[in-house]
Motif scaffolding. Structure first.
Motif, mmCIF file in Angstrom:
data_model
loop_
_atom_site.group_PDB
_atom_site.id
_atom_site.type_symbol
_atom_site.label_atom_id
_atom_site.label_comp_id
_atom_site.label_asym_id
_atom_site.label_seq_id
_atom_site.Cartn_x
_atom_site.Cartn_y
_atom_site.Cartn_z
ATOM 1 N N LEU A 78 18.378 17.979 69.211
ATOM 2 C CA LEU A 78 18.364 18.269 70.642
ATOM 3 C C LEU A 78 19.401 17.400 71.344
ATOM 4 O O LEU A 78 19.451 16.196 71.102
ATOM 5 C CB LEU A 78 16.976 17.937 71.204
ATOM 6 C CG LEU A 78 16.809 18.107 72.706
ATOM 7 C CD1 LEU A 78 16.730 19.596 73.072
ATOM 8 C CD2 LEU A 78 15.559 17.384 73.202
ATOM 9 N N SER A 79 20.209 18.026 72.190
ATOM 10 C CA SER A 79 21.176 17.277 72.995
ATOM 11 C C SER A 79 20.850 17.477 74.461
ATOM 12 O O SER A 79 20.609 18.610 74.900
ATOM 13 C CB SER A 79 22.594 17.779 72.714
ATOM 14 O OG SER A 79 22.911 17.611 71.346
ATOM 15 N N VAL A 80 20.845 16.391 75.208
ATOM 16 C CA VAL A 80 20.507 16.452 76.631
ATOM 17 C C VAL A 80 21.761 16.101 77.434
ATOM 18 O O VAL A 80 22.356 15.035 77.247
ATOM 19 C CB VAL A 80 19.357 15.462 76.959
ATOM 20 C CG1 VAL A 80 18.969 15.547 78.424
ATOM 21 C CG2 VAL A 80 18.150 15.738 76.063
ATOM 22 N N ALA A 81 22.144 17.031 78.313
ATOM 23 C CA ALA A 81 23.408 16.866 79.055
ATOM 24 C C ALA A 81 23.437 15.551 79.832
ATOM 25 O O ALA A 81 24.393 14.785 79.735
ATOM 26 C CB ALA A 81 23.612 18.058 79.987
ATOM 27 N N ALA A 122 19.741 21.187 78.496
ATOM 28 C CA ALA A 122 19.718 20.668 77.124
ATOM 29 C C ALA A 122 20.030 21.808 76.173
ATOM 30 O O ALA A 122 19.972 22.980 76.554
ATOM 31 C CB ALA A 122 18.343 20.083 76.813
ATOM 32 N N TRP A 123 20.361 21.468 74.955
ATOM 33 C CA TRP A 123 20.592 22.507 73.961
ATOM 34 C C TRP A 123 20.213 22.002 72.581
ATOM 35 O O TRP A 123 20.258 20.803 72.306
ATOM 36 C CB TRP A 123 22.053 22.990 73.977
ATOM 37 C CG TRP A 123 23.077 21.950 73.651
ATOM 38 C CD1 TRP A 123 23.650 21.686 72.431
ATOM 39 C CD2 TRP A 123 23.672 21.007 74.570
ATOM 40 N NE1 TRP A 123 24.552 20.652 72.531
ATOM 41 C CE2 TRP A 123 24.587 20.225 73.820
ATOM 42 C CE3 TRP A 123 23.529 20.759 75.939
ATOM 43 C CZ2 TRP A 123 25.352 19.200 74.400
ATOM 44 C CZ3 TRP A 123 24.290 19.733 76.513
ATOM 45 C CH2 TRP A 123 25.177 18.981 75.754
ATOM 46 N N PHE A 124 19.795 22.943 71.744
ATOM 47 C CA PHE A 124 19.578 22.643 70.334
ATOM 48 C C PHE A 124 20.813 23.090 69.571
ATOM 49 O O PHE A 124 21.381 24.153 69.868
ATOM 50 C CB PHE A 124 18.396 23.445 69.783
ATOM 51 C CG PHE A 124 17.037 22.844 70.046
ATOM 52 C CD1 PHE A 124 16.678 21.610 69.524
ATOM 53 C CD2 PHE A 124 16.096 23.536 70.795
ATOM 54 C CE1 PHE A 124 15.411 21.072 69.743
ATOM 55 C CE2 PHE A 124 14.832 23.014 71.026
ATOM 56 C CZ PHE A 124 14.488 21.778 70.495
ATOM 57 N N THR A 125 21.197 22.306 68.591
ATOM 58 C CA THR A 125 22.298 22.668 67.701
ATOM 59 C C THR A 125 21.772 22.710 66.276
ATOM 60 O O THR A 125 20.926 21.885 65.903
ATOM 61 C CB THR A 125 23.433 21.617 67.769
ATOM 62 O OG1 THR A 125 23.869 21.518 69.117
ATOM 63 C CG2 THR A 125 24.618 22.006 66.882
ATOM 64 N N CYS A 126 22.271 23.661 65.511
ATOM 65 C CA CYS A 126 21.962 23.704 64.081
ATOM 66 C C CYS A 126 23.255 23.899 63.313
ATOM 67 O O CYS A 126 23.977 24.870 63.549
ATOM 68 C CB CYS A 126 21.015 24.870 63.774
ATOM 69 S SG CYS A 126 20.764 25.123 62.003
#
Ligand code: IMP
Length: 199
Positions: A78-81, A122-126
Motif C-alpha cells: 500500500l502506498s499513501v500519497a 492511496a494505491w495498492f501496487t502488485c
C-alpha cells in the motif's frame, strides 16, 4: 528456453502469505500445477530491494534457483500519497513481527494525523515476476487507486483491505466480496499484463 508458460506446467509460487496464495490460486484458475515455496521448504529471502519490481524479481529468482522449477513471485503493498508513498515496500513490516494489521492500519492513521493530511489518496501496487531456473525473467506491475477510510470497515480480505476504498466504490476491500476484489485488484491488473507479456 522459451519465455512462456505452458498450461498445466508446474509452477512454484514464491509466497508464504496464505492470503496472497489464495488470491493467486483463484486468479490462476487451475491453469497450472501450483506448488508453494512453503510446501517445498524453500527459505524466504530477505526483501532487500527498494522497489516492488526489484523484490518480486529477487523472490522469483531465488525460488527458481532453489527448486529448479519456473517460479512466480509477487511483491505488493500500500502506498499513501500524503506519506510520500509509505509504507510501500515496507507494508508487511509495518505490521511488526506479529503481522498485526490492526497495528499497521493504526500506524497509517497516526502518520496521516501527524502530517495534518487532508488528502487520503492511496494505491495498492502488485509486481509479478516469473523466473526460469536457467536465467530469464519477466516482471510487470499493476496498480489500483482509491481512498483510505477510518475506522477500518469490513471483515473480509487481509492486510490493509479494511481501510482501502477503491475508486468508484462505496465499500472497502474488507467489505466487498473476494470475487469482486479479485476481478479489479492490483494483482488482477498485474496478471493481465503478465499474460500479455508472456503471449
Ligand atoms: P509482501 O508483498 O509479502 O512484501 O507484502 C505486502 C504487504 O502489503 C502484505 O502483507 C499486505 O499487508 C499488503 N498488501 C498487499 N496486497 C494487499 C491487498 O490486496 N490487500 C491488503 N493488503 C495488501
Amino acid at each position: 528456453m522459451a519465455i512462456r508458460l505452458e498450461p498445466g506446467q508446474r509452477l512454484v509460487v514464491a509466497t508464504h502469505n496464505p492470503g496472497k496464495a489464495r488470491e493467486l490460486a483463484e486468479i490462476l484458475e487451475g491453469r497450472f500445477e501450483l506448488v508453494s515455496a512453503g510446501e517445498l521448504g524453500l527459505a524466504e529471502p530477505d526483501e532487500t530491494e527498494a522497489t516492488f519490481t526489484g523484490n518480486a524479481l529477487l523472490k522469483a529468482r531465488a525460488a527458481a534457483e532453489a527448486s529448479g522449477l519456473t517460479a512466480l513471485a509477487d511483491d505488493s503493498g500500500l502506498s499513501v500519497a500524503a506519506l510520500g508513498g509509505q509504507p510501500g515496500v515496507y507494508s508487511a513490516r509495518w505490521a511488526g513481527p506479529g503481522k498485526d494489521f490492526t497495528l499497521a492500519m493504526g500506524k497509517v492513521e497516526t502518520r496521516l494525523e501527524e502530517a495534518g493530511a487532508e488528502d487520503f489518496a492511496a494505491w495498492f501496487t502488485c509486481a509479478l515476476a516469473v523466473a526460469w531456473p536457467d536465467g530469464p525473467a519477466v516482471v510487470v506491475e499493476g496498480r489500483i487507486d482509491g481512498t483510505l477510510v477510518f475506522p477500518p470497515r469490513g471483515t473480509k480480505g487481509f492486510g490493509y483491505d479494511q481501510i482501502f476504498q477503491p475508486q468508484r466504490f462505496s465499500e472497502t476491500f474488507g467489505e466487498l466480496e473476494p470475487a469482486v476484489k479479485d476481478a479489479m485488484s492490483h494483482r488482477a491488473v498485474a496478471f493481465a499484463k503478465l499474460k500479455a507479456a508472456l503471449g
